[in-house]
Scaffold this motif. Structure first.
Motif, mmCIF file in Angstrom:
data_model
loop_
_atom_site.group_PDB
_atom_site.id
_atom_site.type_symbol
_atom_site.label_atom_id
_atom_site.label_comp_id
_atom_site.label_asym_id
_atom_site.label_seq_id
_atom_site.Cartn_x
_atom_site.Cartn_y
_atom_site.Cartn_z
ATOM 1 N N ARG A 1 -2.214 -3.804 5.427
ATOM 2 C CA ARG A 1 -1.690 -4.302 4.080
ATOM 3 C C ARG A 1 -2.915 -4.519 3.000
ATOM 4 O O ARG A 1 -2.618 -4.381 1.848
ATOM 5 C CB ARG A 1 -1.081 -5.644 3.964
ATOM 6 N N LYS A 2 -4.080 -4.258 3.676
ATOM 7 C CA LYS A 2 -5.233 -4.640 2.556
ATOM 8 C C LYS A 2 -5.868 -3.050 2.361
ATOM 9 O O LYS A 2 -6.689 -2.806 1.256
ATOM 10 C CB LYS A 2 -6.349 -5.428 3.057
ATOM 11 N N HIS A 3 -5.490 -2.262 2.997
ATOM 12 C CA HIS A 3 -6.208 -0.728 2.924
ATOM 13 C C HIS A 3 -5.072 0.257 3.920
ATOM 14 O O HIS A 3 -4.149 -0.422 4.161
ATOM 15 C CB HIS A 3 -7.501 -0.776 3.385
ATOM 16 N N GLN B 1 0.798 -1.440 -0.050
ATOM 17 C CA GLN B 1 0.016 -0.082 -0.029
ATOM 18 C C GLN B 1 0.752 1.352 0.013
ATOM 19 O O GLN B 1 0.265 2.388 0.048
ATOM 20 C CB GLN B 1 -1.068 -0.016 1.410
ATOM 21 N N ALA C 1 -9.265 2.132 0.474
ATOM 22 C CA ALA C 1 -9.158 0.902 -0.118
ATOM 23 C C ALA C 1 -8.133 1.023 -1.252
ATOM 24 O O ALA C 1 -7.293 -0.009 -1.534
ATOM 25 C CB ALA C 1 -10.290 0.330 -0.489
ATOM 26 N N ASP C 2 -8.263 2.104 -2.026
ATOM 27 C CA ASP C 2 -7.220 2.182 -3.326
ATOM 28 C C ASP C 2 -7.346 3.671 -3.572
ATOM 29 O O ASP C 2 -7.927 4.524 -3.000
ATOM 30 C CB ASP C 2 -7.888 1.370 -4.344
#
Length: 123
Positions: free
Chosen positions: A66-68, A23, A99-100
């Motif tokens: 690590r996911k967001h 990220q 999130a992105d």
């Protein structure tokens, strides 16, 4: 977004140089958005993470997410949050998650509004 190079902390730049996380580009983008909120906001490393400050600690990254991207507002419960960006139920802190890049783009106005509200309350 305007050039933040002059307001970036060398200490935070050094931290990013060794930051190994998928990220990382999004964390950098959130960093730019926060610094662009108000030219009085600065950054430092506290609690082993980049932290934004103005007359106190505004927000710190959770560097292990690590996911967001998670940005914890230390006094988030006291900030006006008309967009409902902040999550959490505690008495004090709240978290903004991204999130992105598209999610950040959708939330950038709310994010910068939170930072500006913090600054405004302290000037």
């Amino acid at each position: 977004m305007e050039d933040m190079a002059g307001r970036r902390s060398p200490e935070v730049d050094a931290w990013f140089a060794t930051y190994d996380n998928p990220q990382k580009p999004l964390v950098q983008a959130v960093r730019d958005a926060v610094l662009a909120s108000d030219d009085r906001v600065t950054e430092t490393i506290k609690w082993q993470a980049p932290t934004f400050v103005f007359e106190g600690n505004i927000a710190s990254f959770y560097p292990k997410a690590r996911k967001h991207v998670s940005l914890m507002f230390h006094q988030g419960a006291s900030l006006p949050d008309p967009a409902g960006l902040l999550e959490g139920e505690g008495d004090t802190s709240r978290v903004a998650k991204f999130a992105d890049a598209d999610d950040l783009a959708a939330k950038v106005d709310a994010l910068q509004g939170l930072v500006r509200a913090w600054v405004e309350a302290r000037t």
